[in-house]
Design a protein around this motif. Structure first.
Motif, PDB file in Angstrom:
ATOM      1  N   GLN A 161       0.855  -1.181   0.000  1.00  0.00           N
ATOM      2  CA  GLN A 161       0.000   0.000   0.000  1.00  0.00           C
ATOM      3  C   GLN A 161       0.896   1.237   0.000  1.00  0.00           C
ATOM      4  N   VAL A 162       0.388   2.322  -0.560  1.00  0.00           N
ATOM      5  CA  VAL A 162       1.225   3.503  -0.763  1.00  0.00           C
ATOM      6  C   VAL A 162       0.456   4.776  -0.415  1.00  0.00           C
ATOM      7  N   ARG A 163       1.154   5.711   0.164  1.00  0.00           N
ATOM      8  CA  ARG A 163       0.618   7.070   0.313  1.00  0.00           C
ATOM      9  C   ARG A 163       1.734   8.058  -0.036  1.00  0.00           C
ATOM     10  N   GLN A 164       1.324   9.215  -0.538  1.00  0.00           N
ATOM     11  CA  GLN A 164       2.293  10.226  -0.942  1.00  0.00           C
ATOM     12  C   GLN A 164       2.276  11.377   0.048  1.00  0.00           C
ATOM     13  N   GLU A 165       3.466  11.747   0.517  1.00  0.00           N
ATOM     14  CA  GLU A 165       3.614  12.863   1.452  1.00  0.00           C
ATOM     15  C   GLU A 165       4.571  13.872   0.814  1.00  0.00           C
ATOM     16  N   GLY A 166       3.998  14.811   0.057  1.00  0.00           N
ATOM     17  CA  GLY A 166       4.831  15.758  -0.661  1.00  0.00           C
ATOM     18  C   GLY A 166       5.645  15.055  -1.726  1.00  0.00           C
ATOM     19  N   ASN A 167       6.976  15.200  -1.656  1.00  0.00           N
ATOM     20  CA  ASN A 167       7.853  14.534  -2.621  1.00  0.00           C
ATOM     21  C   ASN A 167       8.292  13.143  -2.181  1.00  0.00           C
ATOM     22  N   LYS A 168       7.706  12.676  -1.074  1.00  0.00           N
ATOM     23  CA  LYS A 168       8.073  11.354  -0.556  1.00  0.00           C
ATOM     24  C   LYS A 168       6.940  10.366  -0.771  1.00  0.00           C
ATOM     25  N   LEU A 169       7.289   9.179  -1.255  1.00  0.00           N
ATOM     26  CA  LEU A 169       6.335   8.096  -1.416  1.00  0.00           C
ATOM     27  C   LEU A 169       6.582   7.083  -0.300  1.00  0.00           C
ATOM     28  N   VAL A 170       5.578   6.865   0.531  1.00  0.00           N
ATOM     29  CA  VAL A 170       5.690   5.902   1.630  1.00  0.00           C
ATOM     30  C   VAL A 170       5.051   4.591   1.181  1.00  0.00           C
ATOM     31  N   VAL A 171       5.860   3.537   1.077  1.00  0.00           N
ATOM     32  CA  VAL A 171       5.394   2.224   0.638  1.00  0.00           C
ATOM     33  C   VAL A 171       5.270   1.334   1.866  1.00  0.00           C
ATOM     34  N   LEU A 172       4.059   0.811   2.074  1.00  0.00           N
ATOM     35  CA  LEU A 172       3.760   0.016   3.268  1.00  0.00           C
ATOM     36  C   LEU A 172       3.698  -1.460   2.922  1.00  0.00           C
ATOM     37  N   ALA A 173       4.599  -2.238   3.502  1.00  0.00           N
ATOM     38  CA  ALA A 173       4.604  -3.688   3.309  1.00  0.00           C
ATOM     39  C   ALA A 173       3.843  -4.340   4.463  1.00  0.00           C
ATOM     40  N   PRO A 174       3.141  -5.458   4.215  1.00  0.00           N
ATOM     41  CA  PRO A 174       2.342  -6.078   5.275  1.00  0.00           C
ATOM     42  C   PRO A 174       3.167  -6.747   6.361  1.00  0.00           C
TER      43      PRO A 174
END
Length: 310
Positions: free
Chosen positions: A42-55
């Motif tokens: 799962q992914v969310r974008q925080e400005g210029n940063k992409l946070v990728v969430l692994a289970p």
């Protein structure tokens, strides 16, 4: 590319840059790689940063070591200047259709205790150890001492009647001996399916799955019965991720090595072997005799050596 790729943001809030990346990854990777390691992210974008969430940690390590360089290559190729940093971590967003559960820790009130459904007679002390099962027993003891820390999940596999369920209950009993208020749940995989079907029929499926996702130790017997039950596999996939993500413990048993179970989704097979798999083999003669004597002792019957070895 499919039209959905160009939509600014879908109902789950998936950033456009990631959906474009997914489309390319699906072309570049095998279906097994994509479904096992990329689709669960799962992914969310925080400005210029992409946070990728692994289970869980297994998926995180695999993505970091094997797939992250390709992700950056795609970003460079697509000229996504709006992404300058990528953070890969363990976690999940609030659950929607097809997304892992995020569960708030809940317990029943102390005035309404839930009695653990563990067989109190199955403990490590009366489990007969031999060369055929010494690894499985040692792993089970390690898990009971370090819940969620040592091997997660612990998958015990082998034929019928070899003591897998005994070890599973022994883990539960050991945990309860150390932490009496721990939420330890044992159930057969078919019982999980039945609860899911009941939840669908009564409109309480979310509450049912959240309950299983919140337990401290979840013991699931005979996972081979999940084979070809697509909806059950989907729900159990989310429960599995939630339990492991919270560093709670999952112990599984099955009749063969998990990846050899026909009709089981690849992403579940990958999860099931992501911790430690230990085989419980048929016992050699000396261990069989010891088991027979132990059972006789439990029933108050003395078994002579000449009878036991016959």
């Amino acid at each position: 590319m499919p039209s959905w790729v160009e939509e600014p943001e879908d109902s789950d809030g998936v950033p456009l840059v990631w959906r474009r990346c997914l489309a390319r990854l699906e072309e570049e990777l095998t279906s097994r790689q994509f479904n096992t390691y990329i689709r669960p992210l799962q992914v969310r974008q925080e400005g210029n940063k992409l946070v990728v969430l692994a289970p869980n940690d297994h998926v995180k390590k695999q993505v970091r070591d094997e797939h992250l360089p390709l992700v950056w290559d795609i970003f460079d190729l697509e000229e996504h200047d709006d992404v300058r940093e990528l953070e890969l971590t363990i976690g999940s967003r609030d659950r929607s259709v097809g997304a892992p559960l995020r569960v708030e820790r809940t317990r029943k009130a102390s005035t309404d205790p839930l009695e653990p459904n563990i067989d109190r007679s199955h403990v490590f002390a009366n489990y007969v150890e031999g060369k055929s099962n010494e690894l499985a027993k040692a792993a089970a003891q390690q898990v009971a001492m370090n819940v969620g820390k040592s091997y997660n999940p612990l998958a015990l596999y082998g034929g019928v009647g070899l003591g897998k369920t005994h070890l599973m209950h022994a883990v539960g009993n050991e945990v309860l001996a150390k932490t009496p208020d721990a939420n330890v749940v044992y159930l057969h995989s078919q019982a999980f399916v039945n609860d899911m079907v009941k939840g669908i029929g009564t409109g309480t499926i979310r509450e049912t799955m959240q309950y299983y996702s919140s337990v401290d130790v979840l013991l699931i017997d005979d996972i081979q019965f999940f084979a070809k039950k697509i909806r059950s596999q989907e729900e159990f996939f989310h429960v599995f991720n939630a339990v492991v993500e919270q560093e709670h413990q999952m112990v599984l048993t099955c009749d063969k090595y998990p990846t050899e179970i026909d009709g089981l989704e690849e992403r579940l097979k990958s999860r099931f072997v992501g911790g430690l798999t230990a085989e419980v083999e048929p016992p050699e003669l000396e261990t069989r005799v010891a088991i027979l004597k132990k059972k006789g002792e439990a029933e108050g019957i003395e078994v002579p050596d000449d009878v036991a070895f016959h």
